[in-house]
Design an enzyme around this catalytic site. Structure first.
Site, PDB file in Angstrom:
ATOM      1  N   PRO A  35      46.207  30.810  45.137  1.00 35.13           N
ATOM      2  CA  PRO A  35      46.464  32.135  45.722  1.00 35.13           C
ATOM      3  C   PRO A  35      45.196  32.981  45.763  1.00 35.13           C
ATOM      4  O   PRO A  35      44.305  32.800  44.923  1.00 35.13           O
ATOM      5  CB  PRO A  35      47.489  32.748  44.760  1.00 35.13           C
ATOM      6  CG  PRO A  35      47.415  31.955  43.501  1.00 35.13           C
ATOM      7  CD  PRO A  35      46.859  30.613  43.837  1.00 35.13           C
ATOM      8  N   ASP A  36      45.117  33.883  46.751  1.00 38.25           N
ATOM      9  CA  ASP A  36      43.982  34.820  46.767  1.00 38.25           C
ATOM     10  C   ASP A  36      44.335  36.002  45.868  1.00 38.25           C
ATOM     11  O   ASP A  36      45.312  35.951  45.104  1.00 38.25           O
ATOM     12  CB  ASP A  36      43.615  35.233  48.204  1.00 38.25           C
ATOM     13  CG  ASP A  36      44.720  36.020  48.896  1.00 38.25           C
ATOM     14  OD1 ASP A  36      45.743  36.331  48.254  1.00 38.25           O
ATOM     15  OD2 ASP A  36      44.562  36.346  50.093  1.00 38.25           O
ATOM     16  N   PHE A  37      43.538  37.068  45.905  1.00 31.61           N
ATOM     17  CA  PHE A  37      43.844  38.251  45.098  1.00 31.61           C
ATOM     18  C   PHE A  37      44.797  39.198  45.799  1.00 31.61           C
ATOM     19  O   PHE A  37      45.804  39.618  45.258  1.00 31.61           O
ATOM     20  CB  PHE A  37      42.550  39.043  44.829  1.00 31.61           C
ATOM     21  CG  PHE A  37      41.807  38.622  43.591  1.00 31.61           C
ATOM     22  CD1 PHE A  37      42.321  37.693  42.722  1.00 31.61           C
ATOM     23  CD2 PHE A  37      40.572  39.198  43.296  1.00 31.61           C
ATOM     24  CE1 PHE A  37      41.635  37.309  41.581  1.00 31.61           C
ATOM     25  CE2 PHE A  37      39.869  38.836  42.158  1.00 31.61           C
ATOM     26  CZ  PHE A  37      40.398  37.892  41.298  1.00 31.61           C
ATOM     27  N   ARG A  38      44.412  39.549  47.036  1.00 30.30           N
ATOM     28  CA  ARG A  38      44.983  40.774  47.602  1.00 30.30           C
ATOM     29  C   ARG A  38      46.043  40.600  48.676  1.00 30.30           C
ATOM     30  O   ARG A  38      46.550  41.599  49.177  1.00 30.30           O
ATOM     31  CB  ARG A  38      43.843  41.667  48.130  1.00 30.30           C
ATOM     32  CG  ARG A  38      42.955  42.173  47.006  1.00 30.30           C
ATOM     33  CD  ARG A  38      41.794  43.032  47.466  1.00 30.30           C
ATOM     34  NE  ARG A  38      40.991  43.451  46.327  1.00 30.30           N
ATOM     35  CZ  ARG A  38      40.048  42.713  45.747  1.00 30.30           C
ATOM     36  NH1 ARG A  38      39.777  41.504  46.224  1.00 30.30           N
ATOM     37  NH2 ARG A  38      39.370  43.168  44.714  1.00 30.30           N
ATOM     38  N   ASP A 112      36.361  28.325  42.616  1.00 30.54           N
ATOM     39  CA  ASP A 112      37.074  27.039  42.545  1.00 30.54           C
ATOM     40  C   ASP A 112      36.187  25.822  42.774  1.00 30.54           C
ATOM     41  O   ASP A 112      36.661  24.686  42.692  1.00 30.54           O
ATOM     42  CB  ASP A 112      38.236  27.041  43.551  1.00 30.54           C
ATOM     43  CG  ASP A 112      37.786  27.362  44.981  1.00 30.54           C
ATOM     44  OD1 ASP A 112      36.634  27.054  45.343  1.00 30.54           O
ATOM     45  OD2 ASP A 112      38.585  27.934  45.753  1.00 30.54           O
ATOM     46  N   HIS A 130      30.101  34.799  42.490  1.00 34.35           N
ATOM     47  CA  HIS A 130      30.892  35.270  41.344  1.00 34.35           C
ATOM     48  C   HIS A 130      31.046  34.183  40.288  1.00 34.35           C
ATOM     49  O   HIS A 130      32.012  34.158  39.542  1.00 34.35           O
ATOM     50  CB  HIS A 130      32.274  35.758  41.820  1.00 34.35           C
ATOM     51  CG  HIS A 130      32.171  36.987  42.682  1.00 34.35           C
ATOM     52  ND1 HIS A 130      33.171  37.404  43.520  1.00 34.35           N
ATOM     53  CD2 HIS A 130      31.172  37.896  42.824  1.00 34.35           C
ATOM     54  CE1 HIS A 130      32.793  38.508  44.156  1.00 34.35           C
ATOM     55  NE2 HIS A 130      31.580  38.826  43.760  1.00 34.35           N
TER      56      HIS A 130
HETATM   57  P1  CNA Z   1      40.913  38.805  48.461  1.00 31.25           P
HETATM   58  O1  CNA Z   1      40.521  40.196  48.168  1.00 31.25           O
HETATM   59  O2  CNA Z   1      42.186  38.303  47.882  1.00 31.25           O
HETATM   60  O3  CNA Z   1      40.977  38.685  50.064  1.00 31.25           O
HETATM   61  C1  CNA Z   1      41.399  37.516  50.717  1.00 31.25           C
HETATM   62  C2  CNA Z   1      41.307  37.743  52.215  1.00 31.25           C
HETATM   63  O4  CNA Z   1      41.561  36.515  52.868  1.00 31.25           O
HETATM   64  C3  CNA Z   1      42.314  38.763  52.746  1.00 31.25           C
HETATM   65  O5  CNA Z   1      41.688  39.598  53.671  1.00 31.25           O
HETATM   66  C4  CNA Z   1      43.386  37.882  53.404  1.00 31.25           C
HETATM   67  O6  CNA Z   1      44.002  38.516  54.505  1.00 31.25           O
HETATM   68  C5  CNA Z   1      42.562  36.705  53.864  1.00 31.25           C
HETATM   69  N1  CNA Z   1      43.301  35.448  53.931  1.00 31.25           N
HETATM   70  C6  CNA Z   1      44.235  34.952  53.071  1.00 31.25           C
HETATM   71  N2  CNA Z   1      44.614  33.724  53.432  1.00 31.25           N
HETATM   72  C7  CNA Z   1      43.905  33.431  54.551  1.00 31.25           C
HETATM   73  C8  CNA Z   1      43.846  32.289  55.405  1.00 31.25           C
HETATM   74  N3  CNA Z   1      44.586  31.195  55.185  1.00 31.25           N
HETATM   75  N4  CNA Z   1      43.015  32.321  56.459  1.00 31.25           N
HETATM   76  C9  CNA Z   1      42.247  33.421  56.703  1.00 31.25           C
HETATM   77  N5  CNA Z   1      42.264  34.510  55.943  1.00 31.25           N
HETATM   78  C10 CNA Z   1      43.071  34.522  54.866  1.00 31.25           C
HETATM   79  O7  CNA Z   1      39.778  37.767  48.053  1.00 31.25           O
HETATM   80  P2  CNA Z   1      38.178  37.953  48.148  1.00 31.25           P
HETATM   81  O8  CNA Z   1      37.620  36.600  48.086  1.00 31.25           O
HETATM   82  O9  CNA Z   1      37.796  38.836  49.256  1.00 31.25           O
HETATM   83  O10 CNA Z   1      37.860  38.739  46.799  1.00 31.25           O
HETATM   84  C11 CNA Z   1      36.836  38.377  45.974  1.00 31.25           C
HETATM   85  C12 CNA Z   1      37.334  37.867  44.636  1.00 31.25           C
HETATM   86  C13 CNA Z   1      38.520  36.943  44.738  1.00 31.25           C
HETATM   87  C14 CNA Z   1      36.285  37.020  44.008  1.00 31.25           C
HETATM   88  O11 CNA Z   1      35.783  37.638  42.898  1.00 31.25           O
HETATM   89  C15 CNA Z   1      36.935  35.663  43.671  1.00 31.25           C
HETATM   90  O12 CNA Z   1      36.449  35.137  42.486  1.00 31.25           O
HETATM   91  C16 CNA Z   1      38.363  35.957  43.602  1.00 31.25           C
HETATM   92  N6  CNA Z   1      39.299  34.824  43.779  1.00 31.25           N
HETATM   93  C17 CNA Z   1      38.868  33.555  44.002  1.00 31.25           C
HETATM   94  C18 CNA Z   1      39.759  32.516  44.158  1.00 31.25           C
HETATM   95  C19 CNA Z   1      39.248  31.123  44.396  1.00 31.25           C
HETATM   96  O13 CNA Z   1      38.218  30.761  43.861  1.00 31.25           O
HETATM   97  N7  CNA Z   1      39.931  30.327  45.215  1.00 31.25           N
HETATM   98  C20 CNA Z   1      41.143  32.775  44.120  1.00 31.25           C
HETATM   99  C21 CNA Z   1      41.573  34.097  43.880  1.00 31.25           C
HETATM  100  C22 CNA Z   1      40.652  35.112  43.710  1.00 31.25           C
END
Ligand code: CNA
Length: 331
Positions: A35-38, A112, A130
């Protein structure tokens, strides 16, 4: 007039971009199951009630971690790279763009390590802005701990403590709020933004600084900015050279690959890597089964496929996977 996808692609194909940057975030890994964050509903910030945090960001704050480390370790179990180790189509897309046209740098905010697992991009071109789960250190005595040992303790105990000083908490080299970004980030930044002629920003809300400033600092008269995201973010759309591709990252990667004529190669690359990693998983589980449970391993031996049979199996599975992806993406 905003940039047009076909024009950007034809410039790319004719070698018109010499300093290509990628800036990616959690949205490029959601299709790997992380999952993402936001994102409302599915993002980690919407699902933190079980951790009983005073506020969502506390889970990545050093002061809170020192006081209450359990929520972070619980989260580390849930988003552990050991569990999610399959790069997405978008990860392979970056590698393929590098192979064909050359990429100057990939800035990833993700922890990741899927850019590394996908392969194809030399280490010096990847900036894990990060940090990542790749290294771990005791916050008290600074002793290193291998990822294998960290994961062993993580899945055994509630919190991970240092083998050397015995009391210090061990933290992966993930950058917490308020911590300094890796030196490599600052070493690359100036030259990268001043030379960039194409930046592809994907799967990020651009909410975290200083990374979010990169697309603002590339030169307006020199650099085409492409946003691949589910929503419009940052100042995208305000510059003449901006191209907004709003939608899923994998779907957009396939669309561009199709226009550039490497769609089949991209799907094939993902298929092969998946088969290879399934093969490795099988090898590892065979080894660990015989190490930990000789009886069970003997018992299973007659039904275990030979190496060649196993490869055929995984190839078949990989083909089915590629078909499933095509189905899912309606292509
Ligand atoms: P965020 O703030 O959660 O933003 C994610 C963005 O991606 C949003 O604008 C969503 O609309 C968009 N989105 C989600 N799914 C998709 C998709 N399938 N295709 C296109 N767009 C999509 O995450 P950010 O990366 O901007 O924030 C930075 C943080 C999140 C960092 O410090 C990371 O370490 C942290 N993070 C990382 C992971 C990981 O490593 N996979 C997971 C969760 C959080």
């Amino acid at each position: 007039m905003p940039a047009i996808l076909e024009d950007v692609v034809s410039k790319l194909e004719s070698g018109g971009f010499n300093n290509i940057l990628f800036l990616v975030g959690a949205g490029i890994s959601t299709s790997a199951g992380i999952p993402d964050f936001r994102t409302p509903g599915t993002g980690l910030y919407s699902n933190l009630t079980k951790y009983k945090l005073p506020y969502p960001e506390a889970i990545f704050q050093l002061s809170y971690f020192k006081k209450s480390p359990e929520p972070f370790f619980q989260l580390a179990r849930e988003i552990n790279p050991q569990k999610y180790n399959q790069p997405t189509l978008f990860h392979y897309f970056i590698a393929e763009i590098h192979k064909r046209y050359g990429v100057r740098r990939v800035y990833t905010q993700n922890i990741d390590t899927l850019e590394r697992i996908a392969g194809g991009i030399p280490e010096d071109k990847i900036v894990e802005a990060h940090g990542s789960f790749a290294n771990n250190k005791c916050i008290k005595c600074s002793a290193d701990m291998s990822s294998e040992r960290f994961n062993e303790l993580l899945f055994k105990d509630k919190v991970v403590r240092c083998d050397k000083c015995k009391t210090g908490l061990v933290k992966p080299s993930i950058v917490f709020f308020g911590e300094q970004l890796p030196e490599k980030f600052f070493e690359c930044w100036d030259e990268d933004v001043s030379k960039a002629d194409l930046i592809v920003v994907a799967g990020t809300s651009l909410a975290v600084h200083p990374v979010a400033a990169i697309p603002e600092e590339v030169k307006e008269d020199q650099c085409t900015r492409v946003l691949i995201n589910k929503e419009k973010v940052g100042s995208f759309g305000e510059r003449e050279n901006d191209l907004l591709l709003l939608g899923g990252a994998d779907e957009m990667a396939l669309k561009i690959a199709r226009l550039c004529g490497f769609e089949d190669e991209l799907l094939e690359l993902q298929k092969k890597q998946k088969a290879r990693s399934d093969d490795n998983d099988d090898d590892e589980s065979e080894v660990s089964e015989s190490e930990h449970s000789p009886e069970e391993s003997d018992h299973r031996a007659p039904t275990t496929a030979t190496k060649d049979e196993a490869s055929v199996e995984t190839e078949k599975e990989a083909e089915e996977l590629a078909d499933a992806i095509k189905d899912k993406l309606n292509i």
